[in-house]
Design a protein around this motif. Sequence first.
Motif, PDB file in Angstrom:
ATOM      1  N   CYS A 112       0.831  -1.192   0.000  1.00 20.43           N
ATOM      2  CA  CYS A 112       0.000   0.000   0.000  1.00 20.43           C
ATOM      3  C   CYS A 112       0.873   1.252   0.000  1.00 20.43           C
ATOM      4  CB  CYS A 112      -0.932  -0.012   1.226  1.00 20.43           C
ATOM      5  SG  CYS A 112      -2.294   1.181   1.136  1.00 20.43           S
ATOM      6  N   THR A 113       0.211   2.420   0.018  1.00 17.45           N
ATOM      7  CA  THR A 113       0.873   3.717   0.101  1.00 17.45           C
ATOM      8  C   THR A 113       0.203   4.551   1.181  1.00 17.45           C
ATOM      9  OG1 THR A 113       1.111   3.647  -2.313  1.00 17.45           O
ATOM     10  CG2 THR A 113       1.678   5.713  -1.209  1.00 17.45           C
ATOM     11  N   ASN A 114       0.995   5.089   2.099  1.00 18.63           N
ATOM     12  CA  ASN A 114       0.499   6.107   3.022  1.00 18.63           C
ATOM     13  C   ASN A 114       0.941   7.452   2.459  1.00 18.63           C
ATOM     14  OD1 ASN A 114      -0.138   7.887   5.074  1.00 18.63           O
ATOM     15  ND2 ASN A 114       0.610   6.576   6.723  1.00 18.63           N
ATOM     16  N   VAL A 115       0.040   8.135   1.776  1.00 18.45           N
ATOM     17  CA  VAL A 115       0.403   9.380   1.103  1.00 18.45           C
ATOM     18  C   VAL A 115       0.640  10.508   2.101  1.00 18.45           C
ATOM     19  CG1 VAL A 115      -0.844   8.739  -0.983  1.00 18.45           C
ATOM     20  CG2 VAL A 115      -1.995  10.125   0.762  1.00 18.45           C
ATOM     21  N   SER A 116       0.226  10.302   3.366  1.00 19.31           N
ATOM     22  CA  SER A 116       0.400  11.336   4.391  1.00 19.31           C
ATOM     23  C   SER A 116       1.612  11.101   5.274  1.00 19.31           C
ATOM     24  CB  SER A 116      -0.860  11.421   5.266  1.00 19.31           C
ATOM     25  OG  SER A 116      -1.985  11.716   4.480  1.00 19.31           O
ATOM     26  N   GLY A 117       2.345  10.016   5.028  1.00 18.45           N
ATOM     27  CA  GLY A 117       3.511   9.777   5.861  1.00 18.45           C
ATOM     28  C   GLY A 117       4.192   8.462   5.564  1.00 18.45           C
ATOM     29  N   GLY A 118       5.306   8.511   4.837  1.00 21.90           N
ATOM     30  CA  GLY A 118       6.113   7.313   4.636  1.00 21.90           C
ATOM     31  C   GLY A 118       6.156   6.801   3.218  1.00 21.90           C
ATOM     32  N   GLY A 119       5.060   6.943   2.466  1.00 14.83           N
ATOM     33  CA  GLY A 119       5.065   6.474   1.087  1.00 14.83           C
ATOM     34  C   GLY A 119       4.702   5.016   0.958  1.00 14.83           C
ATOM     35  N   ASN A 120       5.397   4.298   0.046  1.00 17.95           N
ATOM     36  CA  ASN A 120       5.075   2.906  -0.272  1.00 17.95           C
ATOM     37  C   ASN A 120       5.639   1.951   0.772  1.00 17.95           C
ATOM     38  OD1 ASN A 120       3.626   3.156  -2.755  1.00 17.95           O
ATOM     39  ND2 ASN A 120       5.549   3.706  -3.768  1.00 17.95           N
ATOM     40  N   PHE A 121       4.888   0.888   1.046  1.00 17.88           N
ATOM     41  CA  PHE A 121       5.312  -0.103   2.033  1.00 17.88           C
ATOM     42  C   PHE A 121       4.589  -1.419   1.774  1.00 17.88           C
ATOM     43  CE2 PHE A 121       1.464   1.767   3.757  1.00 17.88           C
ATOM     44  CZ  PHE A 121       0.789   0.681   4.290  1.00 17.88           C
ATOM     45  N   TYR A 122       5.040  -2.450   2.477  1.00 18.09           N
ATOM     46  CA  TYR A 122       4.266  -3.683   2.550  1.00 18.09           C
ATOM     47  C   TYR A 122       4.401  -4.260   3.944  1.00 18.09           C
ATOM     48  CZ  TYR A 122       8.804  -5.851   1.342  1.00 18.09           C
ATOM     49  OH  TYR A 122      10.125  -6.216   1.289  1.00 18.09           O
ATOM     50  N   PRO A 135       5.406  -1.839   8.826  1.00 18.88           N
ATOM     51  CA  PRO A 135       5.678  -1.673   7.397  1.00 18.88           C
ATOM     52  C   PRO A 135       7.148  -1.854   7.034  1.00 18.88           C
ATOM     53  CG  PRO A 135       4.241   0.076   8.192  1.00 18.88           C
ATOM     54  CD  PRO A 135       4.733  -0.672   9.402  1.00 18.88           C
ATOM     55  N   VAL A 136       7.369  -2.492   5.893  1.00 15.53           N
ATOM     56  CA  VAL A 136       8.675  -2.492   5.233  1.00 15.53           C
ATOM     57  C   VAL A 136       8.576  -1.430   4.137  1.00 15.53           C
ATOM     58  CG1 VAL A 136      10.345  -3.818   3.883  1.00 15.53           C
ATOM     59  CG2 VAL A 136       9.014  -4.948   5.710  1.00 15.53           C
ATOM     60  N   TRP A 137       9.371  -0.377   4.260  1.00 16.27           N
ATOM     61  CA  TRP A 137       9.241   0.760   3.355  1.00 16.27           C
ATOM     62  C   TRP A 137      10.024   0.533   2.067  1.00 16.27           C
ATOM     63  CZ3 TRP A 137       5.473   3.883   4.727  1.00 16.27           C
ATOM     64  CH2 TRP A 137       5.121   3.957   6.080  1.00 16.27           C
ATOM     65  N   VAL A 138       9.453   0.976   0.959  1.00 14.53           N
ATOM     66  CA  VAL A 138      10.060   0.841  -0.361  1.00 14.53           C
ATOM     67  C   VAL A 138      10.286   2.250  -0.913  1.00 14.53           C
ATOM     68  CG1 VAL A 138       9.826  -0.085  -2.690  1.00 14.53           C
ATOM     69  CG2 VAL A 138       8.890  -1.357  -0.738  1.00 14.53           C
ATOM     70  N   ARG A 166       5.272   1.244 -13.937  1.00 18.84           N
ATOM     71  CA  ARG A 166       6.681   0.923 -13.789  1.00 18.84           C
ATOM     72  C   ARG A 166       6.855  -0.377 -12.995  1.00 18.84           C
ATOM     73  NH1 ARG A 166       8.641   6.466 -11.140  1.00 18.84           N
ATOM     74  NH2 ARG A 166       6.664   6.160 -10.074  1.00 18.84           N
ATOM     75  N   ILE A 167       7.883  -1.127 -13.352  1.00 22.97           N
ATOM     76  CA  ILE A 167       8.210  -2.384 -12.665  1.00 22.97           C
ATOM     77  C   ILE A 167       9.668  -2.326 -12.229  1.00 22.97           C
ATOM     78  CG2 ILE A 167       8.402  -4.892 -12.874  1.00 22.97           C
ATOM     79  CD1 ILE A 167       6.110  -4.850 -14.844  1.00 22.97           C
ATOM     80  N   THR A 168       9.906  -2.674 -10.958  1.00 24.64           N
ATOM     81  CA  THR A 168      11.244  -2.577 -10.369  1.00 24.64           C
ATOM     82  C   THR A 168      11.511  -3.810  -9.531  1.00 24.64           C
ATOM     83  OG1 THR A 168      10.866  -0.188 -10.170  1.00 24.64           O
ATOM     84  CG2 THR A 168      12.774  -1.107  -9.006  1.00 24.64           C
ATOM     85  N   GLU A 169      12.648  -4.439  -9.702  1.00 23.88           N
ATOM     86  CA  GLU A 169      12.998  -5.575  -8.856  1.00 23.88           C
ATOM     87  C   GLU A 169      13.365  -5.079  -7.460  1.00 23.88           C
ATOM     88  OE1 GLU A 169      15.881  -9.548  -8.645  1.00 23.88           O
ATOM     89  OE2 GLU A 169      16.123  -8.101 -10.303  1.00 23.88           O
ATOM     90  N   ILE A 170      12.888  -5.786  -6.429  1.00 27.19           N
ATOM     91  CA  ILE A 170      13.202  -5.418  -5.047  1.00 27.19           C
ATOM     92  C   ILE A 170      13.686  -6.636  -4.274  1.00 27.19           C
ATOM     93  CG2 ILE A 170      11.477  -3.569  -5.029  1.00 27.19           C
ATOM     94  CD1 ILE A 170       9.753  -5.434  -3.224  1.00 27.19           C
ATOM     95  N   ASP A 171      14.374  -6.380  -3.173  1.00 26.32           N
ATOM     96  CA  ASP A 171      14.729  -7.402  -2.194  1.00 26.32           C
ATOM     97  C   ASP A 171      13.538  -7.555  -1.260  1.00 26.32           C
ATOM     98  OD1 ASP A 171      15.628  -8.913  -0.059  1.00 26.32           O
ATOM     99  OD2 ASP A 171      17.523  -7.836   0.161  1.00 26.32           O
ATOM    100  N   ILE A 172      12.887  -8.702  -1.293  1.00 25.61           N
ATOM    101  CA  ILE A 172      11.649  -8.891  -0.553  1.00 25.61           C
ATOM    102  C   ILE A 172      11.879  -8.885   0.954  1.00 25.61           C
ATOM    103  CG2 ILE A 172      11.651 -11.398  -0.451  1.00 25.61           C
ATOM    104  CD1 ILE A 172       8.644  -9.053  -1.172  1.00 25.61           C
ATOM    105  N   ARG A 173      13.109  -9.074   1.405  1.00 21.18           N
ATOM    106  CA  ARG A 173      13.374  -9.047   2.844  1.00 21.18           C
ATOM    107  C   ARG A 173      13.510  -7.628   3.375  1.00 21.18           C
ATOM    108  NH1 ARG A 173      18.435 -12.894   2.240  1.00 21.18           N
ATOM    109  NH2 ARG A 173      18.562 -11.470   0.451  1.00 21.18           N
ATOM    110  N   SER A 174      14.084  -6.743   2.571  1.00 19.50           N
ATOM    111  CA  SER A 174      14.380  -5.394   3.056  1.00 19.50           C
ATOM    112  C   SER A 174      13.573  -4.301   2.362  1.00 19.50           C
ATOM    113  CB  SER A 174      15.860  -5.086   2.851  1.00 19.50           C
ATOM    114  OG  SER A 174      16.179  -5.024   1.466  1.00 19.50           O
ATOM    115  N   GLY A 175      13.001  -4.597   1.200  1.00 20.33           N
ATOM    116  CA  GLY A 175      12.300  -3.587   0.433  1.00 20.33           C
ATOM    117  C   GLY A 175      13.204  -2.718  -0.424  1.00 20.33           C
ATOM    118  N   LYS A 176      14.508  -2.983  -0.422  1.00 23.93           N
ATOM    119  CA  LYS A 176      15.438  -2.179  -1.208  1.00 23.93           C
ATOM    120  C   LYS A 176      15.319  -2.523  -2.692  1.00 23.93           C
ATOM    121  CE  LYS A 176      18.861  -1.530   2.468  1.00 23.93           C
ATOM    122  NZ  LYS A 176      20.270  -1.752   2.886  1.00 23.93           N
ATOM    123  N   THR A 177      15.454  -1.518  -3.530  1.00 26.38           N
ATOM    124  CA  THR A 177      15.383  -1.737  -4.975  1.00 26.38           C
ATOM    125  C   THR A 177      16.671  -2.379  -5.472  1.00 26.38           C
ATOM    126  OG1 THR A 177      16.196   0.495  -5.409  1.00 26.38           O
ATOM    127  CG2 THR A 177      13.815   0.200  -5.287  1.00 26.38           C
TER     128      THR A 177
END
Length: 530
Positions: A112-122, A135-138, A166-177
């Motif tokens: 999801c996205t918290n548009v009021s604080g933090g941005g994208n996460f899972y 949340p794990v922030w992306v 857009r499609i971006t590969e991420i590390d599912i453990r950390s959320g890093k691109t």
Amino acid sequence: MIQKTGLFFLYMLLLVLPDALFAQQGYKNPVVRGFNPDPSICRVNDDFYLVTSSFEYFPGLPIYHSKDLVNWEQIGHCLNRESQLPLQKAPSSGGLYAPSIRYHKGKFYVICTNVSGGGNFYCTADNPAGPWSDPVWVGIKSIDPDIFWDDDDRSYFVTQGNEGIRITEIDIRSGKTLSPEHLVWAGTGGRFPEAPHVYRKDGYYYLLLGEGGTEYAHSTTIGRSKYLFGPYEACPLNPIITHCNRLGQGNPIQGVGHADLIQAPDSSWWAVFLGFRVTQVYSYYHVLGRETFLAPVSWPKDGWPQVNGNGIINIDMNVPTLPLHPFAKQATRVGFDSPALGYEWQYLRNPIAENYSLSERKGYLRISASPFTLNKPAALSLVARRQTEHDFTAETDFELVSSTEDEEAGITLMQNNTHHYDLLLKRKNGKYVVQLRVMVGSLSYIAAEQAVDDNKVNFRVKGSPLTYTFSYLNRKKGKYEELKKLDTRYLSTEVAGGFTGVMIGLYATSNGHKTTSKAYFDWFDYKVGE
């Protein structure tokens, strides 16, 4: 031997016939009613799970469960801790936008996205009822995210950008691109290409989008490619869901789009998507918010999906269903006898916990007045539930413990902080009065007022497609006295703006002053139908 064979055949027929008949009954849309937009769905064995947007309301992201796609029961929220969901500064229609729910290798994911604080996460969970992780922030600036796992188990973040998907590969453990962002498809040319979901089927990657904005021109489109990063070709049947055409123009459901697809255990395909019910045919007002709808999908091998044949959705869906598994209906009355509020209740932004109690007076919900008014984007002293039908009756009985004329409590119909109708009890000139207050943008006034005998009142609000009727119980006469009718359209999305629907709230406020005032709500009734 023939007789035994015949009896065996009859026995087997009786076993399967009830399910076969039951599966032909059809269903009514929407399947999740009231303000429940942006649905996303996943399946684990015979169980379906669904999540919807919640914006500035807390707890966030309601989670629903079903066995048949038609009947849904809420089992919790993804985000129910303040550490997961900071909403203190969220404006109206801020907060949580467009979640997705997925299941991968024994773990559930809500993205999801918290548009009021933090941005994208899972967040992750072993059980969709919770508890869910923090949340794990992306670090990708966008909205409407999803996660897709390819055959090689690599994880990809799929999201909306201004120029397309857009499609971006991420590390599912950390959320890093792990790769640059790849622009893969801009859709068919409609504005705001959004709500992307990727599916793998028959050697193709299918990319499902919402286009046209989440209003009357909304739609769902789809493209496909042999490669994840494209190029994608558009389906010749696009849009595969829309009422922005001649066939859909007189439909009581409008604004359909923002879909997700799911395959059932019997191999049938289905779509869940948002739409809204207008107050009357050819009306341009809706008050319930965007809701969750369901339609069957035909998807031949190597072919394109078709939703309900021609992309038009009805209230009455006369189509075969899965064997139905209805849940017990919610009780009309909430007696506030339980140690916690039911899942249907939410706070507006992060609540101040000490302002609420279900134990101070047994069988009552105590709400301590807050200095914050209903007009401010703040932590109001308010609990609210969705208006789920145009025709409804809401009633409550409460006592106000107050010492000054600044303090009030009551029931509110709230679209947002600048558009709400409030039926309230307060002191005035040393006596108690009930007032009906209107807040519509820059206009605020008292529409009706009536003196009452004491600080205990019973309020009733009756809804219809075009009006809300506000009444109080005259205890001496033993009947309800009508104060006034107000138009529903001034609480509609078309007037108020934003992305939410009308919420029915119980509240207490001191209107800007320090206070010890309290309201004790004995019960709350919510009944649908005329």
